[in-house]
Design a protein around this motif. Structure first.
Motif, PDB file in Angstrom:
ATOM      1  N   ASN A 108      19.756  54.112  52.515  1.00  0.00           N
ATOM      2  CA  ASN A 108      19.708  54.024  53.973  1.00  0.00           C
ATOM      3  C   ASN A 108      20.047  52.643  54.504  1.00  0.00           C
ATOM      4  O   ASN A 108      20.289  52.471  55.690  1.00  0.00           O
ATOM      5  CB  ASN A 108      18.316  54.433  54.476  1.00  0.00           C
ATOM      6  CG  ASN A 108      18.174  55.937  54.571  1.00  0.00           C
ATOM      7  OD1 ASN A 108      19.157  56.636  54.727  1.00  0.00           O
ATOM      8  ND2 ASN A 108      16.965  56.430  54.463  1.00  0.00           N
ATOM      9  N   GLU A 149      17.602  56.232  60.176  1.00  0.00           N
ATOM     10  CA  GLU A 149      18.418  57.435  60.334  1.00  0.00           C
ATOM     11  C   GLU A 149      19.889  57.093  60.520  1.00  0.00           C
ATOM     12  O   GLU A 149      20.756  57.919  60.256  1.00  0.00           O
ATOM     13  CB  GLU A 149      17.928  58.253  61.531  1.00  0.00           C
ATOM     14  CG  GLU A 149      16.629  58.993  61.267  1.00  0.00           C
ATOM     15  CD  GLU A 149      16.297  59.985  62.355  1.00  0.00           C
ATOM     16  OE1 GLU A 149      17.095  60.135  63.313  1.00  0.00           O
ATOM     17  OE2 GLU A 149      15.242  60.634  62.258  1.00  0.00           O
ATOM     18  N   TYR A 183       9.736  53.646  60.268  1.00  0.00           N
ATOM     19  CA  TYR A 183      10.776  54.673  60.321  1.00  0.00           C
ATOM     20  C   TYR A 183      11.521  54.509  61.636  1.00  0.00           C
ATOM     21  O   TYR A 183      10.913  54.523  62.698  1.00  0.00           O
ATOM     22  CB  TYR A 183      10.164  56.071  60.227  1.00  0.00           C
ATOM     23  CG  TYR A 183      11.176  57.187  60.156  1.00  0.00           C
ATOM     24  CD1 TYR A 183      11.467  57.802  58.941  1.00  0.00           C
ATOM     25  CD2 TYR A 183      11.842  57.640  61.302  1.00  0.00           C
ATOM     26  CE1 TYR A 183      12.408  58.830  58.876  1.00  0.00           C
ATOM     27  CE2 TYR A 183      12.778  58.652  61.242  1.00  0.00           C
ATOM     28  CZ  TYR A 183      13.052  59.251  60.024  1.00  0.00           C
ATOM     29  OH  TYR A 183      13.985  60.252  59.961  1.00  0.00           O
ATOM     30  N   GLY A 235      14.386  56.063  64.096  1.00  0.00           N
ATOM     31  CA  GLY A 235      15.263  57.165  64.448  1.00  0.00           C
ATOM     32  C   GLY A 235      16.657  56.670  64.794  1.00  0.00           C
ATOM     33  O   GLY A 235      16.895  55.470  64.947  1.00  0.00           O
ATOM     34  N   TYR A 236      17.577  57.607  64.944  1.00  0.00           N
ATOM     35  CA  TYR A 236      18.990  57.299  65.158  1.00  0.00           C
ATOM     36  C   TYR A 236      19.200  56.372  66.353  1.00  0.00           C
ATOM     37  O   TYR A 236      18.654  56.583  67.431  1.00  0.00           O
ATOM     38  CB  TYR A 236      19.762  58.602  65.361  1.00  0.00           C
ATOM     39  CG  TYR A 236      21.260  58.458  65.304  1.00  0.00           C
ATOM     40  CD1 TYR A 236      21.885  58.155  64.109  1.00  0.00           C
ATOM     41  CD2 TYR A 236      22.033  58.633  66.448  1.00  0.00           C
ATOM     42  CE1 TYR A 236      23.269  58.026  64.048  1.00  0.00           C
ATOM     43  CE2 TYR A 236      23.407  58.505  66.397  1.00  0.00           C
ATOM     44  CZ  TYR A 236      24.026  58.193  65.193  1.00  0.00           C
ATOM     45  OH  TYR A 236      25.393  58.052  65.150  1.00  0.00           O
ATOM     46  N   LYS A 288      14.304  58.317  68.181  1.00  0.00           N
ATOM     47  CA  LYS A 288      15.726  58.024  68.390  1.00  0.00           C
ATOM     48  C   LYS A 288      15.947  57.287  69.712  1.00  0.00           C
ATOM     49  O   LYS A 288      15.187  57.449  70.659  1.00  0.00           O
ATOM     50  CB  LYS A 288      16.522  59.332  68.392  1.00  0.00           C
ATOM     51  CG  LYS A 288      16.382  60.145  67.114  1.00  0.00           C
ATOM     52  CD  LYS A 288      17.075  61.491  67.239  1.00  0.00           C
ATOM     53  CE  LYS A 288      16.865  62.326  65.980  1.00  0.00           C
ATOM     54  NZ  LYS A 288      17.519  63.658  66.086  1.00  0.00           N
TER      55      LYS A 288
END
Length: 230
Positions: free
Chosen positions: A16, A35, A50, A52-53, A70
């Motif tokens: 990633n 992401e 984490y 998101g996009y 995101k």
């Protein structure tokens, strides 16, 4: 099997790294997941997060155990706050008087106060929704959930949950106003534009200046499709 699973997780998270960019002096630990199309700003640090996009974090922020949705915009010098001290009844706020694990400082033989708040789930202590804008120098307490579309004003200290599309500010952070009317918030929560594919977002980006315009265009598109089917 457990070791194999750990190795697979590490390999997945290393892969990633190709989906994000880092400015100089940024620190990203192996447990942070991206992401894609993410950016970590100058000197920013992320630990077990984490992203998101297309979400990004600006310079000198320090995020830990946070799940970020995101299209989030996180400003400079944003920090997460962890740990509690007793604020009433106890004569002292020092852990020597309530925490057995703080050896050799502790005077007590067992814990009498829980100095950590609950986690959102097994991995994350802070949950930030999609399309959230967090201003510069914001501090976020562990255990807090920030809803989709919320805005956190610069310098705020967030100690409780923030509703979707709510604008908050201050110390501690309190509601300033809502971004949209109740029915519009419900519409956006159900619509979830952030889950749309990029080709859809490119075609409809001109609608994002006004929710009424977006609803009108989508209604027209639906009507056109219905006519074609007939």
């Amino acid at each position: 099997m457990r070791i194999k699973k750990m190795i697979e997780t590490i390999i997945s998270r290393i892969k990633n790294r190709g989906k994000m960019t880092c400015d100089a002096e940024a620190i990203v630990d192996i447990n942070t997941v991206f992401e894609g199309r993410n950016k970590i700003g100058l000197g920013a640090e992320t630990f077990h997060c984490y992203f998101g996009y297309r979400s990004y974090v600006a310079a000198r922020s320090r995020l830990m155990f946070a799940k970020i949705g995101k299209y989030c915009s996180i400003g400079q010098e944003v920090h997460c706050i962890f740990g509690q001290h007793p604020a009433q009844d106890y004569l002292s706020t020092h852990p020597s008087f309530y925490s057995e694990k703080n050896k050799p400082m502790s005077y007590v033989k067992k814990d009498t106060f829980d100095d950590s708040r609950r986690r959102i789930n097994s991995e994350y202590s802070i949950c930030i929704g999609n399309d959230v804008w967090i201003g510069d120098r914001v501090s976020i307490m562990e255990g807090v959930t920030i809803g989709n579309g919320a805005i956190i004003a610069a310098g705020a200290v967030v100690v409780k949950n923030v509703a979707p599309y709510e604008i908050v500010g201050g110390v501690p952070a309190k509601r300033i106003r809502m971004r949209f009317e109740k029915d519009e918030v419900e519409y956006l929560q159900k619509f979830k534009w952030w889950d749309k594919p990029e080709d859809w977002l490119y075609r409809h980006s001109v609608c994002f200046v006004d929710i009424a315009r977006l609803k009108d265009i989508l209604a027209q598109e639906e009507e056109d499709v219905t006519k074609e089917v007939k």
